[in-house]
Motif scaffolding. Structure first.
Motif, PDB file in Angstrom:
ATOM      1  N   ARG A   1      36.855  52.344  42.791  1.00 32.03           N
ATOM      2  CA  ARG A   1      36.564  52.064  41.376  1.00 32.03           C
ATOM      3  C   ARG A   1      35.844  53.249  40.740  1.00 32.03           C
ATOM      4  O   ARG A   1      36.160  53.657  39.618  1.00 32.03           O
ATOM      5  N   ASP A   2      34.878  53.812  41.444  1.00 28.81           N
ATOM      6  CA  ASP A   2      34.141  54.968  40.915  1.00 28.81           C
ATOM      7  C   ASP A   2      35.064  56.153  40.683  1.00 28.81           C
ATOM      8  O   ASP A   2      34.880  56.920  39.721  1.00 28.81           O
ATOM      9  N   ASN A   3      36.063  56.317  41.558  1.00 36.59           N
ATOM     10  CA  ASN A   3      36.991  57.446  41.446  1.00 36.59           C
ATOM     11  C   ASN A   3      38.182  57.154  40.542  1.00 36.59           C
ATOM     12  O   ASN A   3      39.047  58.018  40.365  1.00 36.59           O
TER      13      ASN A   3
ATOM     14  N   ALA B   1      38.456  44.103  36.305  1.00 34.80           N
ATOM     15  CA  ALA B   1      37.768  43.633  35.106  1.00 34.80           C
ATOM     16  C   ALA B   1      36.733  42.584  35.478  1.00 34.80           C
ATOM     17  O   ALA B   1      36.881  41.861  36.466  1.00 34.80           O
ATOM     18  N   ASP B   2      35.673  42.504  34.691  1.00 34.35           N
ATOM     19  CA  ASP B   2      34.643  41.492  34.922  1.00 34.35           C
ATOM     20  C   ASP B   2      35.271  40.105  34.872  1.00 34.35           C
ATOM     21  O   ASP B   2      36.029  39.774  33.947  1.00 34.35           O
ATOM     22  N   GLY B   3      34.947  39.279  35.857  1.00 42.66           N
ATOM     23  CA  GLY B   3      35.479  37.932  35.903  1.00 42.66           C
ATOM     24  C   GLY B   3      36.858  37.812  36.510  1.00 42.66           C
ATOM     25  O   GLY B   3      37.349  36.707  36.741  1.00 42.66           O
ATOM     26  N   ASP B   4      37.515  38.942  36.762  1.00 43.25           N
ATOM     27  CA  ASP B   4      38.852  38.938  37.360  1.00 43.25           C
ATOM     28  C   ASP B   4      38.702  39.244  38.848  1.00 43.25           C
ATOM     29  O   ASP B   4      38.134  40.275  39.216  1.00 43.25           O
ATOM     30  N   PRO B   5      39.200  38.405  39.738  1.00 46.45           N
ATOM     31  CA  PRO B   5      39.025  38.644  41.181  1.00 46.45           C
ATOM     32  C   PRO B   5      39.966  39.710  41.737  1.00 46.45           C
ATOM     33  O   PRO B   5      39.859  40.065  42.913  1.00 46.45           O
ATOM     34  N   HIS B   6      40.882  40.227  40.928  1.00 41.60           N
ATOM     35  CA  HIS B   6      41.925  41.123  41.417  1.00 41.60           C
ATOM     36  C   HIS B   6      41.550  42.598  41.217  1.00 41.60           C
ATOM     37  O   HIS B   6      41.112  42.998  40.136  1.00 41.60           O
TER      38      HIS B   6
END
Length: 287
Positions: free
Chosen positions: A209-211, A217-222
């Protein structure tokens, strides 16, 4: 495969060998590498069959290091890494030069295509399944990484291929990205497939995610591949193809790839985006 392409010095030594370096002094001139680190990498590459030692002078004894057929076949992996880093990773210790196709003389970008039908390939165009020698438990190395010596740490080349090594230099990172390409998207799915600790999975997902390789997305488990993450596909499939040709298992291939819409086996081929001709290692050079 991971023990070789997951080591940045090894990849840099092979890059220079494929660009024409054969003698010890040529490697030390072209790379910011210590004698001890270079000596170890050359010995390892000879042992693994990517280079061979040739004595060209007896008094005093002098050797050169020649690329074998297995070593020459590594060029699509290096070209794919070069392209991905050049396009998607701005932070480099030294700016990466563009590539030139000697066939047409133009600066170019390699395009991933199917070797059988010639069509361009994107993420959804390839389907993967385990072959006779495949499976997560067999495909993951038994150790995380080779323990790095003081010389390796002091002379670390990190910054030359920084984000590629964040994928290839860590067994869980590589496995997570492969799983993402084959449809895994939930934390529980990664943990179930890889049988890794939650801390290991969480650490590598956060790095991605950092790269900018995965997004969530917030609230999305995927966790989903970003365009940058999807663009890593040529590195994965060329590395897989090279590994399965160079280190075949007696039972058969570990992974079977299919060109999804066409139904035939998929084998990667790189073409020049300028003239559309097939690339070879001998026709790719730095500008």
């Amino acid at each position: 495969m991971l023990s070789l392409v997951g080591d940045e010095w090894t990849m840099l030594v092979m890059q220079q060998a494929l660009l024409g370096a054969t003698r010890y002094g040529q490697f030390t001139t072209r790379l910011p590498i210590s004698n001890s680190v270079l000596t170890r990498r050359l010995s390892s590459l000879i042992k693994e069959g990517l280079l061979q030692r040739h004595r060209y002078q007896e008094r005093p004894p002098r050797d050169e290091y020649l690329v074998t057929a297995t070593g020459r076949a590594l060029w699509p992996v290096l070209a794919s890494i070069w392209e991905w880093e050049l396009r998607w990773v701005p932070e480099h210790r030294q700016p990466l030069p563009p590539m030139r196709h000697l066939g047409c003389g133009a600066e170019f970008r390699p395009v991933l295509t199917c070797a059988h039908c010639g069509g361009p390939i994107a993420t959804d165009d390839v389907t993967a399944r385990w072959g006779p020698s495949g499976g997560w438990s067999r495909s993951l190395p038994t150790v995380t990484n080779r323990r790095r010596s003081a010389d390796d740490r002091r002379d670390s080349p990190s910054g030359l291929f920084p984000q590629t090594m964040s994928v290839l230099g860590n067994r869980w990172a590589f496995a997570i990205l492969v799983a993402a390409f084959t449809g895994t998207s939930r934390f529980s799915g990664f943990q179930r497939a890889l049988a890794a600790s939650p801390a290991s999975i969480a650490d590598r997902l956060q790095t991605f995610r950092d790269n900018g390789i995965l997004t969530k997305a917030d609230g999305d488990p995927h966790y989903r591949l970003t365009p940058k993450g999807a663009a890593f596909l040529p590195v994965l499939v060329t590395a897989l193809a090279w590994a399965q040709r160079s280190f075949p298992a007696d039972e058969g291939p570990a992974v079977l790839l299919t060109h999804t819409d066409h139904g035939h086996a998929f084998s990667p081929a790189l073409r020049c985006d300028q003239c559309r001709e097939l690339l070879t290692g001998a026709t790719v050079s730095a500008v």
